[in-house]
Design an enzyme around this catalytic site. Structure first.
Site, PDB file in Angstrom:
ATOM      1  N   GLU A 103      -6.521  -6.069   7.628  1.00 13.08           N
ATOM      2  CA  GLU A 103      -6.414  -5.411   6.318  1.00 13.08           C
ATOM      3  C   GLU A 103      -4.981  -5.465   5.803  1.00 13.08           C
ATOM      4  OE1 GLU A 103      -7.535  -4.430   3.725  1.00 13.08           O
ATOM      5  OE2 GLU A 103      -9.322  -3.184   3.835  1.00 13.08           O
ATOM      6  N   ASP A 104      -4.847  -5.324   4.484  1.00 17.23           N
ATOM      7  CA  ASP A 104      -3.511  -5.234   3.903  1.00 17.23           C
ATOM      8  C   ASP A 104      -2.944  -3.832   4.079  1.00 17.23           C
ATOM      9  OD1 ASP A 104      -5.403  -4.135   2.191  1.00 17.23           O
ATOM     10  OD2 ASP A 104      -4.621  -5.065   0.368  1.00 17.23           O
ATOM     11  N   ASP A 107      -5.157   3.390   3.402  1.00 12.34           N
ATOM     12  CA  ASP A 107      -4.710   4.534   2.611  1.00 12.34           C
ATOM     13  C   ASP A 107      -5.513   5.759   3.061  1.00 12.34           C
ATOM     14  OD1 ASP A 107      -3.774   6.236   0.665  1.00 12.34           O
ATOM     15  OD2 ASP A 107      -4.593   5.144  -1.032  1.00 12.34           O
ATOM     16  N   PHE A 156       2.655   4.067  -4.026  1.00  7.16           N
ATOM     17  CA  PHE A 156       1.914   2.859  -4.366  1.00  7.16           C
ATOM     18  C   PHE A 156       2.794   1.627  -4.211  1.00  7.16           C
ATOM     19  CE2 PHE A 156      -0.080  -0.208  -7.259  1.00  7.16           C
ATOM     20  CZ  PHE A 156      -1.371  -0.172  -6.767  1.00  7.16           C
ATOM     21  N   ARG A 169       0.036  -9.994  -6.674  1.00  7.88           N
ATOM     22  CA  ARG A 169      -0.369 -10.422  -5.326  1.00  7.88           C
ATOM     23  C   ARG A 169       0.486 -11.571  -4.799  1.00  7.88           C
ATOM     24  NH1 ARG A 169      -5.319  -8.022  -4.186  1.00  7.88           N
ATOM     25  NH2 ARG A 169      -6.783  -7.776  -5.911  1.00  7.88           N
TER      26      ARG A 169
HETATM   27  P1  5GP Z   1      -8.576   3.390   1.307  1.00  6.10           P
HETATM   28  O1  5GP Z   1     -10.077   3.218   1.281  1.00  6.10           O
HETATM   29  O2  5GP Z   1      -7.985   3.342   2.691  1.00  6.10           O
HETATM   30  O3  5GP Z   1      -8.149   4.610   0.540  1.00  6.10           O
HETATM   31  O4  5GP Z   1      -7.970   2.230   0.463  1.00  6.10           O
HETATM   32  C1  5GP Z   1      -7.917   0.978   0.951  1.00  6.10           C
HETATM   33  C2  5GP Z   1      -7.708  -0.009  -0.171  1.00  6.10           C
HETATM   34  O5  5GP Z   1      -7.072   0.595  -1.301  1.00  6.10           O
HETATM   35  C3  5GP Z   1      -6.782  -1.096   0.281  1.00  6.10           C
HETATM   36  O6  5GP Z   1      -7.482  -2.137   0.901  1.00  6.10           O
HETATM   37  C4  5GP Z   1      -6.121  -1.504  -1.009  1.00  6.10           C
HETATM   38  O7  5GP Z   1      -6.915  -2.446  -1.656  1.00  6.10           O
HETATM   39  C5  5GP Z   1      -6.087  -0.243  -1.831  1.00  6.10           C
HETATM   40  N1  5GP Z   1      -4.787   0.446  -1.757  1.00  6.10           N
HETATM   41  C6  5GP Z   1      -4.488   1.591  -1.115  1.00  6.10           C
HETATM   42  N2  5GP Z   1      -3.200   1.922  -1.269  1.00  6.10           N
HETATM   43  C7  5GP Z   1      -2.661   0.942  -2.022  1.00  6.10           C
HETATM   44  C8  5GP Z   1      -1.333   0.709  -2.508  1.00  6.10           C
HETATM   45  O8  5GP Z   1      -0.361   1.445  -2.282  1.00  6.10           O
HETATM   46  N3  5GP Z   1      -1.158  -0.412  -3.251  1.00  6.10           N
HETATM   47  C9  5GP Z   1      -2.184  -1.273  -3.541  1.00  6.10           C
HETATM   48  N4  5GP Z   1      -1.888  -2.328  -4.266  1.00  6.10           N
HETATM   49  N5  5GP Z   1      -3.436  -1.085  -3.092  1.00  6.10           N
HETATM   50  C10 5GP Z   1      -3.665   0.009  -2.336  1.00  6.10           C
HETATM   51 MG    MG Z   2      -7.703  -4.152   0.760  1.00  7.73          MG
END
Ligand code: 5GP
Ligand code: MG
Length: 179
Positions: A103-104, A107, A156, A169
């Site tokens: 994963e990138d 969050d 963010f 990206r």
């Molecule tokens: P989660 O389900 O863990 O809240 O969110 C995961 C997804 O939210 C990540 O795969 C990503 O696509 C997006 N995301 C969460 N935080 C960030 C952030 O700080 N920047 C960006 N660009 N995407 C985020």
């Molecule tokens: Mg993602």
């Protein structure tokens, strides 16, 4: 790398440089090789955000993994919607295989929990999580990642695969929102 970047209506400051990221990726690759050599692992990179991390990471791996890309939809703008629909693109049978999800960023963990549940139904031998970035203060996921590039504060970020409204990206480094 020192310059502020402007994407749509927001501005972002340099946060993790190219060389910082590449150095850390080599360390993570060593950890993955140590754990998965001889185990015929399957690495599943989650599109779109993880494409650049996965590409650089895969080039450093010695453990001869099978590589695949999957896609979920869950996120819009700067706030997680917590909505994940399905896992698209899974073509390999995962039964009794060792799976590593790439994963990138983690969050809230909502996305990863859903991915994990979808993968568990395939009855793999194991599932591990490898993420470039993690926001520990907002993470409520049921599964802790075994491989983490950088723990960051709840701000963010864009670049290195991560987008703000589908832009940014391509940046080779990670930038943080200027508040
Ligand atoms: P989660 O389900 O863990 O809240 O969110 C995961 C997804 O939210 C990540 O795969 C990503 O696509 C997006 N995301 C969460 N935080 C960030 C952030 O700080 N920047 C960006 N660009 N995407 C985020
Ligand atoms: Mg993602």
């Amino acid at each position: 790398m020192n310059a502020v970047v402007h994407i749509h209506d927001l501005s972002f400051a340099p946060f993790l440089s190219q060389s910082t990221i590449q150095t850390r990726i080599k360390e993570i690759a060593l950890q993955l090789d140590a754990q998965y050599a001889g185990k015929d692992p399957v690495f599943l990179a989650v599109l779109n955000g993880a494409f650049m991390f996965a590409s650089d990471l895969f080039k450093c791996l010695q453990c001869q993994p099978e590589l695949s890309f999957v896609k979920v939809s869950s996120y819009m703008g700067t706030q997680s919607t917590g909505r994940v629909d399905e896992l698209i693109g899974l073509q390999t049978r995962l039964q009794n295989r060792h799976v590593v999800v790439i994963e990138d960023i983690l969050d809230t963990g909502v996305t990863m929990d859903k991915i994990f549940t979808l993968l568990q139904s395939e009855q793999p031998a194991s599932i591990a999580i490898c993420t470039l970035l993690m926001k520990p203060s907002s993470y409520k996921g049921k599964h802790q990642p075994q491989f983490v590039g950088f723990e960051i504060e709840d701000r963010f970020v864009v670049g290195y695969g991560l987008d703000y409204k589908e832009r940014g990206r391509e940046l080779p480094a990670v930038y943080q929102l200027i508040q």
